[in-house]
Design an enzyme around this catalytic site. Structure first.
Site, PDB file in Angstrom:
ATOM      1  N   GLY A  19      14.661 -29.351  -4.636  1.00  0.00           N
ATOM      2  CA  GLY A  19      14.176 -28.555  -3.518  1.00  0.00           C
ATOM      3  C   GLY A  19      14.537 -29.233  -2.149  1.00  0.00           C
ATOM      4  O   GLY A  19      14.471 -30.246  -1.946  1.00  0.00           O
ATOM      5  N   ARG A  51      19.536 -27.367  -8.506  1.00  0.00           N
ATOM      6  CA  ARG A  51      19.206 -28.422  -9.582  1.00  0.00           C
ATOM      7  C   ARG A  51      20.137 -28.154 -10.601  1.00  0.00           C
ATOM      8  O   ARG A  51      20.705 -27.073 -10.459  1.00  0.00           O
ATOM      9  CB  ARG A  51      17.568 -27.694 -10.099  1.00  0.00           C
ATOM     10  CG  ARG A  51      16.574 -27.955  -8.889  1.00  0.00           C
ATOM     11  CD  ARG A  51      15.179 -27.808  -9.550  1.00  0.00           C
ATOM     12  NE  ARG A  51      14.125 -27.850  -8.536  1.00  0.00           N
ATOM     13  CZ  ARG A  51      13.458 -27.274  -7.736  1.00  0.00           C
ATOM     14  NH1 ARG A  51      13.814 -25.792  -7.814  1.00  0.00           N
ATOM     15  NH2 ARG A  51      12.819 -27.588  -6.856  1.00  0.00           N
ATOM     16  N   ASP A  91      12.122 -36.816  -8.145  1.00  0.00           N
ATOM     17  CA  ASP A  91      12.058 -37.752  -9.525  1.00  0.00           C
ATOM     18  C   ASP A  91      13.542 -37.204 -10.412  1.00  0.00           C
ATOM     19  O   ASP A  91      13.917 -38.040 -11.168  1.00  0.00           O
ATOM     20  CB  ASP A  91      10.779 -37.639 -10.173  1.00  0.00           C
ATOM     21  CG  ASP A  91      10.095 -38.939  -9.891  1.00  0.00           C
ATOM     22  OD1 ASP A  91      10.159 -39.828  -9.093  1.00  0.00           O
ATOM     23  OD2 ASP A  91       8.731 -38.609 -10.039  1.00  0.00           O
ATOM     24  N   THR A 108      11.417 -34.854  -0.649  1.00  0.00           N
ATOM     25  CA  THR A 108      10.746 -33.716  -1.163  1.00  0.00           C
ATOM     26  C   THR A 108       9.428 -33.423  -0.228  1.00  0.00           C
ATOM     27  O   THR A 108       8.660 -34.571   0.106  1.00  0.00           O
ATOM     28  CB  THR A 108      10.338 -34.041  -2.697  1.00  0.00           C
ATOM     29  OG1 THR A 108       9.110 -32.926  -3.090  1.00  0.00           O
ATOM     30  CG2 THR A 108       9.538 -35.253  -2.908  1.00  0.00           C
ATOM     31  N   ASP A 134       6.618 -32.588  -1.529  1.00  0.00           N
ATOM     32  CA  ASP A 134       5.274 -32.850  -2.374  1.00  0.00           C
ATOM     33  C   ASP A 134       4.592 -34.014  -2.385  1.00  0.00           C
ATOM     34  O   ASP A 134       3.539 -34.186  -2.592  1.00  0.00           O
ATOM     35  CB  ASP A 134       5.879 -32.711  -3.993  1.00  0.00           C
ATOM     36  CG  ASP A 134       6.301 -31.060  -3.963  1.00  0.00           C
ATOM     37  OD1 ASP A 134       5.991 -30.130  -3.106  1.00  0.00           O
ATOM     38  OD2 ASP A 134       6.898 -30.976  -5.182  1.00  0.00           O
ATOM     39  N   ASP A 145       5.308 -36.592  -3.976  1.00  0.00           N
ATOM     40  CA  ASP A 145       4.924 -36.863  -5.451  1.00  0.00           C
ATOM     41  C   ASP A 145       5.797 -37.727  -6.178  1.00  0.00           C
ATOM     42  O   ASP A 145       6.006 -37.989  -7.363  1.00  0.00           O
ATOM     43  CB  ASP A 145       4.763 -35.544  -6.332  1.00  0.00           C
ATOM     44  CG  ASP A 145       6.103 -34.777  -6.338  1.00  0.00           C
ATOM     45  OD1 ASP A 145       7.111 -35.281  -5.420  1.00  0.00           O
ATOM     46  OD2 ASP A 145       6.298 -34.183  -7.295  1.00  0.00           O
ATOM     47  N   ARG A 205       3.760 -28.640  -6.141  1.00  0.00           N
ATOM     48  CA  ARG A 205       4.066 -28.776  -7.540  1.00  0.00           C
ATOM     49  C   ARG A 205       2.725 -29.142  -8.222  1.00  0.00           C
ATOM     50  O   ARG A 205       1.717 -28.376  -8.173  1.00  0.00           O
ATOM     51  CB  ARG A 205       5.126 -29.452  -7.797  1.00  0.00           C
ATOM     52  CG  ARG A 205       5.940 -29.362  -9.332  1.00  0.00           C
ATOM     53  CD  ARG A 205       6.956 -30.099  -9.575  1.00  0.00           C
ATOM     54  NE  ARG A 205       8.181 -29.745  -8.569  1.00  0.00           N
ATOM     55  CZ  ARG A 205       9.096 -28.901  -8.815  1.00  0.00           C
ATOM     56  NH1 ARG A 205       8.978 -28.201  -9.849  1.00  0.00           N
ATOM     57  NH2 ARG A 205      10.084 -28.818  -8.097  1.00  0.00           N
TER      58      ARG A 205
HETATM   59  O1  F6P Z   1       9.502 -29.728  -5.002  1.00  0.00           O
HETATM   60  C1  F6P Z   1       9.172 -28.908  -3.883  1.00  0.00           C
HETATM   61  C2  F6P Z   1       8.769 -27.551  -4.172  1.00  0.00           C
HETATM   62  O2  F6P Z   1       8.663 -26.544  -3.043  1.00  0.00           O
HETATM   63  C3  F6P Z   1       7.200 -27.614  -4.996  1.00  0.00           C
HETATM   64  O3  F6P Z   1       6.341 -27.789  -3.865  1.00  0.00           O
HETATM   65  C4  F6P Z   1       7.339 -26.147  -5.392  1.00  0.00           C
HETATM   66  O4  F6P Z   1       6.586 -26.291  -6.789  1.00  0.00           O
HETATM   67  C5  F6P Z   1       8.748 -26.073  -5.922  1.00  0.00           C
HETATM   68  O5  F6P Z   1       9.398 -26.862  -5.146  1.00  0.00           O
HETATM   69  C6  F6P Z   1       9.434 -24.655  -5.983  1.00  0.00           C
HETATM   70  O6  F6P Z   1      10.738 -24.600  -6.253  1.00  0.00           O
HETATM   71  P1  F6P Z   1      11.769 -23.383  -6.198  1.00  0.00           P
HETATM   72  O7  F6P Z   1      12.031 -23.517  -4.603  1.00  0.00           O
HETATM   73  O8  F6P Z   1      12.636 -23.592  -7.174  1.00  0.00           O
HETATM   74  O9  F6P Z   1      10.798 -22.071  -6.385  1.00  0.00           O
END
Ligand code: F6P
Length: 319
Positions: free
Chosen positions: A11, A72, A103, A125, A127, A129, A171
């Protein structure tokens, strides 16, 4: 090392562009050539790379998103994908790569390092995390964005004597929820890291109401979800009209804050410093305001304490 690459993966996060700039400029200052790999590991597999110069990274430090795009990449989890990536690197003379992401992206960086292309991970990120670092690039901007949004929701909640249930990203981690919640004076913060029951939440609202409070903010972490359901339960139990809002991807955009720009610049610089010394398979991060680096495998096994004391304080002063 004569030539390195930089890529953003997973992300996007505000501050990724500032890392790209720092990596490019510091590598060039050390006499290296730099290329940008487009769309994360996908670009490494398909050979989608662009040269980066001191000027091509001008005017990006203040921009959200990533000029290199991000994605990804499922193919990178398999040997065939890794071999294609290695081939692209050898063909283009790329000896090291700075990988900005979370990660999942670091696992790819470890796999590629094990195949002879040295990688250094930079935590990017919203998050926060990633266990090896106290801070991830994008986190501060995302919290500030969420805070602004919750402040706006409070205006309308106040006007209508309502309860606003706000779901923030993260997340499975509750860092954005906790910190946004405390910054916005939420009546209750619901995260996976702290035990709660709906009875607790409802009792907190009822007690505050009994002391004259008319509107309420409840911040819910993404990992909990169910915001609509939570709103219904609160409305039924308290009689306070309730509305759920999922903030979503707005939290990923926007111009990075001072903190994100500075940390991005520091970590980008240190990542290049390691590569220039022939050191790879590392992740750089921040511990006690100092830049640190760890072996990627070790970093991936580390655990991070939740901010329980901050949660306790938030809870004690919100009534
Ligand atoms: O890791 C960043 C994040 O925005 C999280 O907070 C969320 O769960 C996820 O990515 C959303 O992913 P996507 O952009 O694939 O919907």
């Amino acid at each position: 090392m004569k030539k390195i690459g930089v890529l953003t993966s997973g992300g996007d996060a505000p501050g990724m562009n500032a890392v790209i700039r720092a990596v490019t400029r510091s590598a060039i200052a050390k006499g290296m050539e730099v290329v940008g790999v487009l769309r994360g590991y996908n670009g490494l597999i398909s050979g989608d790379i662009i040269p980066l110069t001191v000027r091509s990274v001008s005017d990006i430090i203040q921009r959200g998103g990533t000029m290199l795009y991000t994605a990804r990449c499922a193919e990178f989890r398999y040997e065939e994908g890794l071999q294609k990536a290695k081939h692209t690197c050898i063909e283009n003379g790329i000896e090291g790569i700075v990988v900005v992401g979370g990660d999942g992206s670091f696992r790819g960086a470890a796999d590629l390092s094990a195949r002879g292309i040295l990688c250094v991970g930079v935590p990017g990120t919203i998050d926060n995390d990633i266990s090896m670092t106290e801070y991830t690039i994008g986190y501060d901007t995302a919290m500030n964005t969420a805070m602004e949004m919750v402040d706006k929701l409070r205006d309308t909640a106040q006007s209508h004597d309502r309860c606003s249930i706000v779901e923030v990203m993260g997340r499975n981690a509750g860092y954005i929820a906790l910190n946004t919640g405390i910054a916005c004076g939420a009546t209750y913060i619901i995260t996976q890291e702290e035990p709660y029951t709906m009875q607790d939440v409802i009792a907190k609202i009822q007690n505050a109401r009994a002391s004259g409070k008319h509107h309420f903010i409840i911040v819910v972490a993404e990992g909990i979800g169910n915001s609509e359901q939570i709103a219904k339960q609160i409305e039924q139990a308290t009689g306070v009209e309730s509305r759920a809002t999922i903030l979503g991807h707005v939290q990923r955009g926007g111009s990075p804050t001072v903190r994100d720009r500075i940390v991005a610049s520091q970590l980008g610089y240190y990542a290049v410093d390691l590569l220039s010394k022939g050191i790879g398979n590392r992740v750089v991060g921040i511990q006690n305001n100092q830049v640190v680096d760890y072996d990627i495998q070790k970093a991936l096994k580390m655990t991070k304490e939740f901010e329980h004391e901050l949660y306790r304080i938030a809870n004690e002063i919100s009534f």
